[in-house]
Motif scaffolding. Structure first.
Motif, PDB file in Angstrom:
ATOM      1  N   LEU A  10      31.787  38.916 -26.443  1.00  0.00           N
ATOM      2  CA  LEU A  10      31.416  38.104 -25.539  1.00  0.00           C
ATOM      3  C   LEU A  10      30.801  36.751 -26.196  1.00  0.00           C
ATOM      4  N   VAL A  11      29.795  36.743 -26.912  1.00  0.00           N
ATOM      5  CA  VAL A  11      29.048  35.843 -27.455  1.00  0.00           C
ATOM      6  C   VAL A  11      30.058  34.924 -28.181  1.00  0.00           C
ATOM      7  N   PHE A  12      30.989  35.392 -29.047  1.00  0.00           N
ATOM      8  CA  PHE A  12      32.025  34.690 -29.988  1.00  0.00           C
ATOM      9  C   PHE A  12      32.785  33.800 -28.608  1.00  0.00           C
ATOM     10  N   VAL A  13      33.361  34.543 -27.736  1.00  0.00           N
ATOM     11  CA  VAL A  13      34.129  33.726 -26.839  1.00  0.00           C
ATOM     12  C   VAL A  13      33.342  32.664 -26.185  1.00  0.00           C
ATOM     13  N   TRP A  14      32.085  32.921 -25.782  1.00  0.00           N
ATOM     14  CA  TRP A  14      31.338  31.862 -25.030  1.00  0.00           C
ATOM     15  C   TRP A  14      31.269  30.650 -26.224  1.00  0.00           C
ATOM     16  N   GLY A  15      31.002  30.988 -27.235  1.00  0.00           N
ATOM     17  CA  GLY A  15      30.868  29.964 -28.368  1.00  0.00           C
ATOM     18  C   GLY A  15      32.004  29.027 -28.391  1.00  0.00           C
ATOM     19  N   MET A  16      33.144  29.714 -28.794  1.00  0.00           N
ATOM     20  CA  MET A  16      34.199  29.142 -28.840  1.00  0.00           C
ATOM     21  C   MET A  16      34.737  28.306 -27.785  1.00  0.00           C
ATOM     22  N   THR A  17      34.455  28.746 -26.608  1.00  0.00           N
ATOM     23  CA  THR A  17      34.902  28.117 -25.434  1.00  0.00           C
ATOM     24  C   THR A  17      33.841  26.845 -25.316  1.00  0.00           C
ATOM     25  N   LEU A  18      32.610  26.625 -25.462  1.00  0.00           N
ATOM     26  CA  LEU A  18      31.671  25.641 -25.499  1.00  0.00           C
ATOM     27  C   LEU A  18      31.973  24.776 -26.421  1.00  0.00           C
ATOM     28  N   ALA A  19      32.435  25.352 -27.706  1.00  0.00           N
ATOM     29  CA  ALA A  19      32.769  24.297 -28.773  1.00  0.00           C
ATOM     30  C   ALA A  19      34.149  23.636 -28.409  1.00  0.00           C
ATOM     31  N   SER A  20      34.967  24.155 -27.572  1.00  0.00           N
ATOM     32  CA  SER A  20      36.469  23.623 -27.276  1.00  0.00           C
ATOM     33  C   SER A  20      35.914  22.338 -26.108  1.00  0.00           C
ATOM     34  N   LEU A  21      34.851  22.371 -25.509  1.00  0.00           N
ATOM     35  CA  LEU A  21      34.733  21.518 -24.581  1.00  0.00           C
ATOM     36  C   LEU A  21      34.224  20.040 -25.298  1.00  0.00           C
ATOM     37  N   LEU A  22      33.937  20.104 -26.678  1.00  0.00           N
ATOM     38  CA  LEU A  22      33.723  18.749 -27.255  1.00  0.00           C
ATOM     39  C   LEU A  22      35.063  18.125 -27.474  1.00  0.00           C
ATOM     40  N   PHE A  23      36.180  18.766 -27.249  1.00  0.00           N
ATOM     41  CA  PHE A  23      37.417  17.997 -27.355  1.00  0.00           C
ATOM     42  C   PHE A  23      38.292  17.433 -26.306  1.00  0.00           C
ATOM     43  N   ILE A  24      37.380  17.404 -24.863  1.00  0.00           N
ATOM     44  CA  ILE A  24      37.693  16.750 -23.883  1.00  0.00           C
ATOM     45  C   ILE A  24      37.409  15.116 -23.919  1.00  0.00           C
ATOM     46  N   ARG A  26      36.319  11.380 -23.327  1.00  0.00           N
ATOM     47  CA  ARG A  26      35.144  11.289 -22.538  1.00  0.00           C
ATOM     48  C   ARG A  26      35.774  10.470 -21.290  1.00  0.00           C
ATOM     49  N   ASP A  27      36.747  10.147 -21.249  1.00  0.00           N
ATOM     50  CA  ASP A  27      37.447   9.221 -20.185  1.00  0.00           C
ATOM     51  C   ASP A  27      38.080  10.068 -19.086  1.00  0.00           C
ATOM     52  N   LYS A  28      38.156  11.433 -19.606  1.00  0.00           N
ATOM     53  CA  LYS A  28      38.794  12.513 -18.687  1.00  0.00           C
ATOM     54  C   LYS A  28      37.757  13.505 -18.067  1.00  0.00           C
ATOM     55  N   TYR A  29      36.661  13.271 -18.187  1.00  0.00           N
ATOM     56  CA  TYR A  29      35.305  14.295 -17.746  1.00  0.00           C
ATOM     57  C   TYR A  29      35.708  14.486 -16.271  1.00  0.00           C
ATOM     58  N   ARG A  30      35.825  13.299 -15.644  1.00  0.00           N
ATOM     59  CA  ARG A  30      35.984  13.562 -14.140  1.00  0.00           C
ATOM     60  C   ARG A  30      37.236  14.520 -13.686  1.00  0.00           C
ATOM     61  N   SER A  31      38.154  14.293 -14.257  1.00  0.00           N
ATOM     62  CA  SER A  31      39.449  15.157 -14.132  1.00  0.00           C
ATOM     63  C   SER A  31      39.075  16.604 -14.752  1.00  0.00           C
ATOM     64  N   ALA A  32      38.394  16.571 -15.806  1.00  0.00           N
ATOM     65  CA  ALA A  32      37.881  18.046 -16.323  1.00  0.00           C
ATOM     66  C   ALA A  32      37.169  18.932 -15.263  1.00  0.00           C
ATOM     67  N   LEU A  33      36.182  18.078 -14.877  1.00  0.00           N
ATOM     68  CA  LEU A  33      35.098  18.780 -13.876  1.00  0.00           C
ATOM     69  C   LEU A  33      35.756  19.363 -12.659  1.00  0.00           C
ATOM     70  N   THR A  34      36.843  18.351 -12.161  1.00  0.00           N
ATOM     71  CA  THR A  34      37.520  18.654 -10.861  1.00  0.00           C
ATOM     72  C   THR A  34      38.498  20.018 -11.119  1.00  0.00           C
ATOM     73  N   ILE A  35      39.122  20.292 -12.247  1.00  0.00           N
ATOM     74  CA  ILE A  35      40.141  21.158 -12.617  1.00  0.00           C
ATOM     75  C   ILE A  35      39.108  22.237 -12.750  1.00  0.00           C
ATOM     76  N   PHE A  36      37.721  22.313 -13.598  1.00  0.00           N
ATOM     77  CA  PHE A  36      36.949  23.154 -13.742  1.00  0.00           C
ATOM     78  C   PHE A  36      36.730  24.092 -12.568  1.00  0.00           C
ATOM     79  N   LEU A  37      36.199  23.381 -11.559  1.00  0.00           N
ATOM     80  CA  LEU A  37      35.618  23.859 -10.565  1.00  0.00           C
ATOM     81  C   LEU A  37      36.828  24.492  -9.434  1.00  0.00           C
ATOM     82  N   PHE A  38      38.083  23.655  -9.350  1.00  0.00           N
ATOM     83  CA  PHE A  38      38.978  24.268  -8.620  1.00  0.00           C
ATOM     84  C   PHE A  38      39.392  25.495  -9.075  1.00  0.00           C
ATOM     85  N   LYS A  39      39.672  25.712 -10.309  1.00  0.00           N
ATOM     86  CA  LYS A  39      40.092  26.949 -10.965  1.00  0.00           C
ATOM     87  C   LYS A  39      38.924  27.861 -10.951  1.00  0.00           C
TER      88      LYS A  39
END
Length: 162
Positions: A10-24, A26-39
């Motif tokens: 679980l710790v590894f999965v959380w770490g990898m997922t948090l690290a993947s957020l660095l690849f979003i 910057r101009d797509k943050y609004r879209s990303a947050l909307t997608i995240f909350l809807f999902k």
């Protein structure tokens, strides 16, 4: 597998997922947050239903006193995967390519879930099978895509009222 190892998974999965957020981008943050909350809205409802109806059990999970679902997958990992699904969606490609894209993402989630279900106690299928997971993942991607297209549809200049 021991509970200690499962907690480290679980710790590894959380770490990898948090690290993947660095690849979003910057101009797509609004879209990303909307997608995240809807999902999260979709997975919260479906996750609670399958657990309450006794189809799936999560013996090792975060917040075990508060929620019987997998907080890691339902509220964090799957919504983050959906962000990348939407941001890299083959918008201008044909129908078969889009269908293959849906199938690839769905299968890409299902394969690790299937392995985790067989070799750990992070998830137990009680009255559930891998194909129900595949269908539900596929349909939630479709629903999320419909929402995304509806929410971010471009405004045509001829539709703007003076």
């Amino acid at each position: 597998m021991s509970r200690f190892v499962e907690q480290w998974i679980l710790v590894f999965v959380w770490g990898m997922t948090l690290a993947s957020l660095l690849f979003i981008p910057r101009d797509k943050y609004r879209s990303a947050l909307t997608i995240f909350l809807f999902k999260q809205c979709i997975t919260w409802l479906l996750g609670l239903l399958v657990v309450e109806w006794g189809w799936i059990d999560y013996p090792v999970r975060l917040f075990w006193k508060v929620n019987a679902t997998s907080f890691t997958f339902e509220y964090f990992v799957y919504p983050v995967i959906c962000i990348f699904f939407m941001l890299h969606y083959p918008e201008r490609r044909g129908g078969w390519t889009k269908l293959a894209y849906y199938a690839a993402f769905t299968t890409g989630i299902l394969v690790p879930e299937y392995v985790i279900e067989h070799y750990t106690r992070l998830i137990d299928y009680l009255h559930w099978t891998w194909y129900w997971s595949w269908i539900s993942l596929f349909l939630t991607f479709v629903l999320s895509r419909w929402f995304y297209v509806w929410y971010f549809k471009p405004v045509r200049p001829d539709k703007i009222k003076p």
